[in-house]
Scaffold this motif. Sequence first.
Motif, PDB file in Angstrom:
ATOM      1  N   ALA A   1       0.762  -1.267  -0.048  1.00 33.32           N
ATOM      2  CA  ALA A   1      -0.163   0.101  -0.108  1.00 33.32           C
ATOM      3  C   ALA A   1       0.532   1.245  -0.150  1.00 33.32           C
ATOM      4  N   PRO A   2       0.979   2.422  -0.870  1.00 33.72           N
ATOM      5  CA  PRO A   2       1.372   3.784  -0.516  1.00 33.72           C
ATOM      6  C   PRO A   2       0.800   3.803   1.275  1.00 33.72           C
ATOM      7  N   ALA A   3       2.749   4.730   1.341  1.00 37.62           N
ATOM      8  CA  ALA A   3       2.893   5.028   2.829  1.00 37.62           C
ATOM      9  C   ALA A   3       2.464   6.499   2.514  1.00 37.62           C
ATOM     10  N   VAL A   4       3.072   6.811   4.046  1.00 39.32           N
ATOM     11  CA  VAL A   4       3.294   8.466   4.674  1.00 39.32           C
ATOM     12  C   VAL A   4       2.282   8.821   3.951  1.00 39.32           C
ATOM     13  N   LEU A   5       0.822   9.157   3.606  1.00 37.05           N
ATOM     14  CA  LEU A   5      -0.333   9.655   3.405  1.00 37.05           C
ATOM     15  C   LEU A   5      -1.023  10.866   4.236  1.00 37.05           C
ATOM     16  N   THR A   6      -1.837  11.680   3.811  1.00 40.04           N
ATOM     17  CA  THR A   6      -2.543  12.054   4.994  1.00 40.04           C
ATOM     18  C   THR A   6      -3.602  12.213   4.321  1.00 40.04           C
ATOM     19  N   PRO A   7      -4.456  11.312   5.453  1.00 43.72           N
ATOM     20  CA  PRO A   7      -5.979  11.811   4.438  1.00 43.72           C
ATOM     21  C   PRO A   7      -7.484  13.174   4.437  1.00 43.72           C
ATOM     22  N   ASP A   8      -7.278  13.152   3.722  1.00 46.29           N
ATOM     23  CA  ASP A   8      -8.514  14.494   3.755  1.00 46.29           C
ATOM     24  C   ASP A   8      -9.602  14.360   4.549  1.00 46.29           C
TER      25      ASP A   8
ATOM     26  N   PRO B   1     -14.125 -13.427   6.774  1.00 46.68           N
ATOM     27  CA  PRO B   1     -15.327 -12.955   7.162  1.00 46.68           C
ATOM     28  C   PRO B   1     -15.327 -11.538   7.138  1.00 46.68           C
ATOM     29  N   ALA B   2     -16.612 -11.033   7.263  1.00 47.71           N
ATOM     30  CA  ALA B   2     -16.136  -9.585   7.389  1.00 47.71           C
ATOM     31  C   ALA B   2     -16.072  -9.040   8.278  1.00 47.71           C
ATOM     32  N   GLY B   3     -16.001  -9.434   9.623  1.00 50.25           N
ATOM     33  CA  GLY B   3     -14.977  -8.249  10.625  1.00 50.25           C
ATOM     34  C   GLY B   3     -13.211  -8.841  10.017  1.00 50.25           C
ATOM     35  N   ASP B   4     -13.048  -9.613   9.848  1.00 51.98           N
ATOM     36  CA  ASP B   4     -11.225  -9.534   9.346  1.00 51.98           C
ATOM     37  C   ASP B   4     -10.941  -8.381   7.998  1.00 51.98           C
ATOM     38  N   ASP B   5     -12.281  -8.659   7.226  1.00 48.55           N
ATOM     39  CA  ASP B   5     -11.604  -7.490   6.187  1.00 48.55           C
ATOM     40  C   ASP B   5     -11.640  -6.753   6.816  1.00 48.55           C
ATOM     41  N   VAL B   6     -12.702  -5.925   8.264  1.00 45.96           N
ATOM     42  CA  VAL B   6     -12.861  -4.863   8.735  1.00 45.96           C
ATOM     43  C   VAL B   6     -11.528  -4.322   9.511  1.00 45.96           C
ATOM     44  N   LEU B   7     -10.786  -5.757   9.436  1.00 46.55           N
ATOM     45  CA  LEU B   7      -8.750  -5.628  10.541  1.00 46.55           C
ATOM     46  C   LEU B   7      -8.276  -5.205   9.282  1.00 46.55           C
ATOM     47  N   ALA B   8      -8.764  -6.043   8.149  1.00 45.58           N
ATOM     48  CA  ALA B   8      -7.678  -5.750   7.070  1.00 45.58           C
ATOM     49  C   ALA B   8      -7.361  -4.359   6.954  1.00 45.58           C
ATOM     50  N   GLY B   9      -8.706  -4.384   6.222  1.00 48.13           N
ATOM     51  CA  GLY B   9      -8.632  -1.948   5.699  1.00 48.13           C
ATOM     52  C   GLY B   9      -7.809  -1.289   7.251  1.00 48.13           C
ATOM     53  N   LEU B  10      -8.506  -1.931   8.556  1.00 49.25           N
ATOM     54  CA  LEU B  10      -7.752  -0.986   9.287  1.00 49.25           C
ATOM     55  C   LEU B  10      -6.082  -0.991   9.260  1.00 49.25           C
ATOM     56  N   LEU B  11      -6.016  -1.949   9.786  1.00 46.86           N
ATOM     57  CA  LEU B  11      -4.079  -2.110   9.848  1.00 46.86           C
ATOM     58  C   LEU B  11      -3.473  -1.898   8.405  1.00 46.86           C
ATOM     59  N   VAL B  12      -4.201  -1.742   6.932  1.00 49.79           N
ATOM     60  CA  VAL B  12      -4.019  -1.307   5.784  1.00 49.79           C
ATOM     61  C   VAL B  12      -3.344   0.313   5.791  1.00 49.79           C
ATOM     62  N   GLY B  13      -4.552   0.315   6.413  1.00 52.18           N
ATOM     63  CA  GLY B  13      -4.718   2.234   6.219  1.00 52.18           C
ATOM     64  C   GLY B  13      -3.786   2.775   7.405  1.00 52.18           C
ATOM     65  N   LEU B  14      -3.749   2.037   8.549  1.00 49.18           N
ATOM     66  CA  LEU B  14      -3.228   2.820  10.108  1.00 49.18           C
ATOM     67  C   LEU B  14      -1.468   2.935   9.457  1.00 49.18           C
TER      68      LEU B  14
END
Length: 269
Positions: free
Chosen positions: A105-112, A165-178
């Motif tokens: 994933a792209p790094a050093v991003l700042t969300p708008d 499972p959907a709960g795992d996908d939420v965790l995956a999105g959270l981990l990658v986003g962080l």
Amino acid sequence: MTSLLLRAPVAAAGPAWVRDLISRPVRLVDVLGRFATALYLRLAGGEVIALLSSDAVRLPIGLILPTSSREFPLTCLSGTVGVGAGAVQIGSWTCRVSRLVSLRAPAVLTPDRHACEHLRYRLADCESTDTDLRLSDALPDDAQSPEVAADLVRRLLGVGLGLTPAGDDVLAGLLVGLWSFGQRAEPLRRAVLTGLATGTTDLSAALLRCAARGESIPQVNQLLRTMSGSAWQGRLDQAMDDLVRVGHTSGTALATGVLAAATMAIGDQ
């Protein structure tokens, strides 16, 4: 056409760690799932890799084949499945890695902030059509303490149906986003990785390991870039639409985790 493809060795693209994994000594493996677009293989050490048609979602555990599921449905492969010596072999069919790809994933991003609000609005609309996806209610304002991280993993890991499972996908999105937003996530990573052995499916565990080191599918990576750019208007909806089309619930759940990570990052600004 299919019979010719069965006889010819196939050159695939894949990440370096999958290439290294299949370079070990040959061993027999289990088939976790068999679909026209994807074949999921569980190795003896518990690792999971996938063979993916060119029209499949490009999972970071996958070897991407040069053929589509229409040209060469992976359900036509049969026979003993072995992995090693640099190849995946199913019956007389062989696949080797010829090109390396990265799904980091792209790094050093700042969300708008405004892009996040727009994404929140879109997600609320998605969730209103499926009450099982209201997993965003379980997300805290931050996951930096070991106690909060452990509680979050207890409530989400393995929650939902299917291979991911959907709960795992939420965790995956959270981990990658962080990871992309440069947030401290070591307590969450440790809690997720500790729970994988018994808490979820083998396939989902493999994808969560990828997320913990900042790897995800192209649709998530594109959403991260789009919501962090100044020109997000007119582009964010398309990025969201592309992600929502992934799986029955996976795309929406991944976006839910990404938004939670962005919200945590904005709170730290």
